[in-house]
Design a protein around this motif. Structure first.
Motif, short mmCIF file in Angstrom:
data_model
loop_
_atom_site.label_atom_id
_atom_site.label_comp_id
_atom_site.label_asym_id
_atom_site.label_seq_id
_atom_site.Cartn_x
_atom_site.Cartn_y
_atom_site.Cartn_z
N PRO A 145 0.84 -1.20 0.00
CA PRO A 145 0.00 0.00 0.00
C PRO A 145 0.88 1.25 0.00
O PRO A 145 1.93 1.29 0.64
CB PRO A 145 -0.79 -0.13 1.30
N VAL A 146 0.45 2.27 -0.74
CA VAL A 146 1.25 3.48 -0.87
C VAL A 146 0.38 4.72 -0.63
O VAL A 146 -0.84 4.66 -0.68
CB VAL A 146 1.91 3.58 -2.27
N HIS A 147 1.06 5.82 -0.37
CA HIS A 147 0.43 7.14 -0.35
C HIS A 147 1.37 8.06 -1.09
O HIS A 147 2.54 8.19 -0.75
CB HIS A 147 0.21 7.63 1.07
N ILE A 148 0.86 8.70 -2.16
CA ILE A 148 1.69 9.55 -3.01
C ILE A 148 1.17 10.97 -2.93
O ILE A 148 0.19 11.34 -3.58
CB ILE A 148 1.68 9.05 -4.47
N SER A 149 1.80 11.77 -2.12
CA SER A 149 1.40 13.17 -1.95
C SER A 149 2.38 13.85 -1.01
O SER A 149 2.97 13.20 -0.14
CB SER A 149 -0.02 13.27 -1.40
N ASN A 150 2.54 15.14 -1.17
CA ASN A 150 3.31 15.91 -0.20
C ASN A 150 2.56 15.95 1.14
O ASN A 150 1.34 15.84 1.18
CB ASN A 150 3.54 17.34 -0.70
N TYR A 151 3.31 16.10 2.22
CA TYR A 151 2.69 16.19 3.53
C TYR A 151 1.83 17.45 3.62
O TYR A 151 2.26 18.54 3.24
CB TYR A 151 3.76 16.22 4.62
N LYS A 152 0.62 17.30 4.11
CA LYS A 152 -0.30 18.42 4.22
C LYS A 152 -0.24 19.02 5.62
O LYS A 152 -0.46 18.31 6.60
CB LYS A 152 -1.73 17.98 3.89
N GLU A 153 0.04 20.28 5.70
CA GLU A 153 0.12 20.96 7.00
C GLU A 153 -1.28 21.37 7.45
O GLU A 153 -1.69 22.52 7.35
CB GLU A 153 1.04 22.19 6.89
N ILE A 154 -2.04 20.40 7.94
CA ILE A 154 -3.40 20.70 8.36
C ILE A 154 -3.58 20.57 9.87
O ILE A 154 -4.44 21.19 10.45
CB ILE A 154 -4.43 19.84 7.61
N GLY A 155 -2.78 19.77 10.53
CA GLY A 155 -2.76 19.73 11.98
C GLY A 155 -4.05 19.28 12.63
O GLY A 155 -5.12 19.81 12.34
N GLY A 156 -3.97 18.29 13.48
CA GLY A 156 -5.13 17.85 14.25
C GLY A 156 -6.14 17.04 13.46
O GLY A 156 -7.23 16.74 13.98
N ASP A 157 -5.82 16.67 12.22
CA ASP A 157 -6.76 15.90 11.41
C ASP A 157 -6.57 14.41 11.71
O ASP A 157 -5.46 13.88 11.58
CB ASP A 157 -6.54 16.18 9.92
N ARG A 158 -7.63 13.75 12.09
CA ARG A 158 -7.53 12.35 12.50
C ARG A 158 -7.01 11.46 11.38
O ARG A 158 -6.17 10.57 11.60
CB ARG A 158 -8.89 11.85 12.99
N TYR A 159 -7.51 11.66 10.16
CA TYR A 159 -7.08 10.82 9.05
C TYR A 159 -5.58 10.99 8.78
O TYR A 159 -4.87 10.02 8.52
CB TYR A 159 -7.87 11.16 7.79
N PHE A 179 -3.59 5.13 -0.38
CA PHE A 179 -4.38 5.95 0.53
C PHE A 179 -4.47 7.36 -0.02
O PHE A 179 -3.46 7.96 -0.41
CB PHE A 179 -3.74 5.97 1.92
N GLY A 180 -5.68 7.87 -0.07
CA GLY A 180 -5.90 9.24 -0.48
C GLY A 180 -6.18 10.10 0.74
O GLY A 180 -6.82 9.64 1.70
N LEU A 181 -5.68 11.32 0.72
CA LEU A 181 -5.92 12.23 1.84
C LEU A 181 -6.20 13.62 1.29
O LEU A 181 -5.37 14.18 0.58
CB LEU A 181 -4.72 12.27 2.78
N MET A 182 -7.35 14.16 1.62
CA MET A 182 -7.74 15.48 1.15
C MET A 182 -7.69 16.47 2.31
O MET A 182 -7.77 16.09 3.48
CB MET A 182 -9.16 15.44 0.56
N TYR A 183 -7.56 17.75 1.98
CA TYR A 183 -7.72 18.77 3.00
C TYR A 183 -9.17 18.72 3.52
O TYR A 183 -10.10 18.46 2.75
CB TYR A 183 -7.44 20.15 2.43
N PRO A 184 -9.38 18.98 4.79
CA PRO A 184 -10.75 18.92 5.33
C PRO A 184 -11.74 19.78 4.56
O PRO A 184 -12.90 19.38 4.38
CB PRO A 184 -10.57 19.41 6.77
N HIS A 185 -11.32 20.96 4.09
CA HIS A 185 -12.25 21.83 3.39
C HIS A 185 -12.59 21.33 1.99
O HIS A 185 -13.53 21.82 1.37
CB HIS A 185 -11.69 23.26 3.30
#
Length: 334
Positions: free
Chosen positions: A122-136, A182-188
């Motif tokens: 399993p992989v995740h391909i994305s830069n680290y998102k500086e969102i802080g406090g996000d459970r995912y 794994f996909g990860l989006m900004y909360p907004h």
């Protein structure tokens, strides 16, 4: 003309370029709409008002943040279409809303499944998102630190995960070997748009594990979960299952892109020569991906030998730039 005023997502641009070329347009990338019949705005807005442009404008709102419809910047445009998966809160007069995402050209992204080893991770391909406090994000970071998920992108080393950026070419190969990503989006963004991985990964026969409530168009191959730590992600996939997923995803995105063309009142040319030209343009874009990948690898190697690297970059840079640019970019297409 295709314009992106704040940032250019290359995968989005490559898809859009082939899409509009297949509709008979000659495409160039730039910021000035002079002498253009159609202006395609991918991101951002121009800083100045253009009263001379009187053509049609397509404004894509795929980033998940409010996007201006450009009426104030192009007051004399004949017609403006704003494309989004969720209706905007307000529209300027003579601006039409089109429900849709982005054009996706499956043939641009296919990687031979014969290169898949069946034992990918399993992989995740994305830069680290500086969102802080996000459970995912915290759960994904936990999986990366434990070695359960391989992460690629910048910004992760500050959080205890040693990795680096990869090219679009490498990303395709990784997804073709991996059972899931794994996909990860900004909360907004969640519930308003899609992650780019939601179309790219299934086209490689790779499932996408994503946050609850984000697959708002029921795209195939996307699995919503309430927790990344409890997600039943597969550790290997049978080749036939991978091929079935890829075929389903390709059919879905072909239909979605054809519907987008219809809603934008674009007439697709179905002649044999036009289809042949489209295949040729796909090959050109794939060649760009490979050239950019090879250029980046060469730059990394040369960085180990600064003196020789400086000489070779000076002599070889022009050649590499020529290989990475398509004829369409230099001559406004065909």
């Amino acid at each position: 003309m295709i314009a992106s005023y704040d940032y250019l997502d290359l995968d989005v641009y490559w898809n859009a370029r082939v899409f509009y070329q297949s509709m008979g347009y000659r495409v160039r990338l730039g910021c000035s709409a002079s002498n253009a019949d159609l202006l395609v705005v991918l991101r951002g807005s121009p800083k100045e008002v253009d009263t001379g442009f009187r053509g049609v404008i397509h404004v894509y709102m795929y980033v998940g943040v409010p996007q201006e419809d450009c009426r104030e910047h192009f007051p004399n445009a004949e017609k403006i279409f704003l494309i989004s998966l969720v209706p905007p809160e307000r529209l300027s007069p003579s601006v039409s809303y089109v429900e849709g995402y982005l054009p996706v050209i499956p043939g641009l992204w296919f990687t031979s499944l014969s290169k898949a080893d069946g034992h990918g991770r399993p992989v995740h391909i994305s830069n680290y998102k500086e969102i802080g406090g996000d459970r995912y994000q915290e759960e994904l970071l936990q999986l990366a630190r434990s070695g359960d998920v391989d992460v690629y992108g910048s910004g992760w080393s500050r959080h205890g995960v040693n990795t680096g950026r990869i090219s679009h070419w490498q990303a395709n190969l990784l997804l073709a070997r991996s059972p899931c990503c794994f996909g990860l989006m900004y909360p907004h963004q969640r519930g308003l748009t899609l992650s780019g991985r939601m179309w790219q990964a299934p086209l490689q026969g790779c499932y996408v594990i994503t946050e609850q409530g984000t697959n708002i168009i029921r795209a195939p191959g996307v699995v919503e979960v309430g927790s990344f730590l409890e997600s039943p992600f597969p550790h290997r996939m049978h080749p036939s299952s991978r091929e079935n997923l890829r075929r389903e995803a390709a059919g879905f995105w072909i239909q979605a892109t054809e519907r987008l063309a219809h809603d934008l009142r674009l007439a697709q040319r179905e002649s044999v020569p036009q289809r042949a030209r489209t295949r040729g343009r796909i090959l050109i874009s794939r060649g760009e991906m490979l050239a950019m990948h090879l250029s980046a690898r060469l730059s990394r190697e040369l960085s180990r030998f600064p003196a020789w690297g400086k000489i070779l970059r000076a002599k070889g840079g022009r050649l590499l730039r020529g290989a990475a640019a398509s004829p369409d970019d230099r001559t406004t297409g065909g």
